[in-house]
Motif scaffolding. Sequence first.
Motif, PDB file in Angstrom:
ATOM      1  N   ARG A  41     -22.975  30.789   3.884  1.00 44.49           N
ATOM      2  CA  ARG A  41     -23.315  32.199   3.734  1.00 44.49           C
ATOM      3  C   ARG A  41     -22.061  32.952   3.312  1.00 44.49           C
ATOM      4  O   ARG A  41     -20.959  32.625   3.746  1.00 44.49           O
ATOM      5  CB  ARG A  41     -23.858  32.762   5.054  1.00 44.49           C
ATOM      6  CG  ARG A  41     -25.223  32.217   5.457  1.00 44.49           C
ATOM      7  CD  ARG A  41     -25.623  32.667   6.852  1.00 44.49           C
ATOM      8  NE  ARG A  41     -24.771  32.035   7.860  1.00 44.49           N
ATOM      9  CZ  ARG A  41     -24.789  32.370   9.156  1.00 44.49           C
ATOM     10  NH1 ARG A  41     -25.591  33.338   9.581  1.00 44.49           N
ATOM     11  NH2 ARG A  41     -24.011  31.740  10.010  1.00 44.49           N
ATOM     12  N   GLU A  72     -16.600  32.343   2.588  1.00 41.47           N
ATOM     13  CA  GLU A  72     -17.909  31.978   3.092  1.00 41.47           C
ATOM     14  C   GLU A  72     -17.799  31.421   4.502  1.00 41.47           C
ATOM     15  O   GLU A  72     -16.715  31.049   4.957  1.00 41.47           O
ATOM     16  CB  GLU A  72     -18.582  30.930   2.191  1.00 41.47           C
ATOM     17  CG  GLU A  72     -17.919  29.564   2.178  1.00 41.47           C
ATOM     18  CD  GLU A  72     -16.719  29.487   1.266  1.00 41.47           C
ATOM     19  OE1 GLU A  72     -15.802  28.695   1.563  1.00 41.47           O
ATOM     20  OE2 GLU A  72     -16.674  30.236   0.267  1.00 41.47           O
ATOM     21  N   GLU A 201     -27.197  35.038   2.870  1.00 39.48           N
ATOM     22  CA  GLU A 201     -27.413  33.660   2.451  1.00 39.48           C
ATOM     23  C   GLU A 201     -26.950  33.465   1.007  1.00 39.48           C
ATOM     24  O   GLU A 201     -27.158  34.332   0.155  1.00 39.48           O
ATOM     25  CB  GLU A 201     -28.901  33.286   2.571  1.00 39.48           C
ATOM     26  CG  GLU A 201     -29.436  33.303   3.997  1.00 39.48           C
ATOM     27  CD  GLU A 201     -28.790  32.233   4.864  1.00 39.48           C
ATOM     28  OE1 GLU A 201     -28.370  31.196   4.311  1.00 39.48           O
ATOM     29  OE2 GLU A 201     -28.743  32.423   6.089  1.00 39.48           O
ATOM     30  N   THR A 202     -26.326  32.334   0.756  1.00 36.67           N
ATOM     31  CA  THR A 202     -25.902  31.996  -0.586  1.00 36.67           C
ATOM     32  C   THR A 202     -27.084  31.497  -1.404  1.00 36.67           C
ATOM     33  O   THR A 202     -27.846  30.642  -0.937  1.00 36.67           O
ATOM     34  CB  THR A 202     -24.803  30.909  -0.563  1.00 36.67           C
ATOM     35  OG1 THR A 202     -23.725  31.379   0.261  1.00 36.67           O
ATOM     36  CG2 THR A 202     -24.294  30.622  -1.954  1.00 36.67           C
TER      37      THR A 202
END
Length: 204
Positions: A41, A72, A201-202
Amino acid sequence: MRERRPHPARFLLPCLLAFWPAWAQETVAAPEPPVVSASSRTFDPHHTRFGFELRTRWGQRVAGVFPQYEGEVSTLADGRHRVRIVLRTDGVVVAGSDRYTALARGPNFFDAQRYPYIEFVSEPHPDTLVRTGGRMRGRLSMHGVTRMETFTLSRPECDEPGRDCDVIASGSISRDDYGLDGWQFALADRVRFMLRVRLVETAP
């Protein structure tokens, strides 16, 4: 004439060589496999803030922020988390002072031209740490020096920190440890770093 007996070492060396392979396998540890990231994330720019604070020799507070950053929070295959933060020193801003901003970016402090980044990479830690608060160790690289440092996460104000409320952490480092030796006549040695982050969220 006395008979010369063979030296014990003549028998000891062949014995050691005979048992060497088994002995070596028992004592030499195999390298650990790399830690694989299962998901990650990134930082929510609407809520995330990275800053620093130090004091003058006369007790005045000097506070700055790093508006430009990346990084991240990775969830590893074993369920633990790892945090990576990269701060751009050429974008650092000292609130309310163009002069202090220039000094902070300049060669006598962060020296942004030579060292444009500050990076922190945490050791893998349990995913419960953000919910309980506590100590987070990691590798801090700044001004051409890398050292292990410890930051403290505050106990959160909600059940889902990072999503419903900020994750708050801070830590204090010595300027002398990183060669940030400019303006010693005016600035104290300790620099306190603070962060308030939320996560998104990625995208796959």
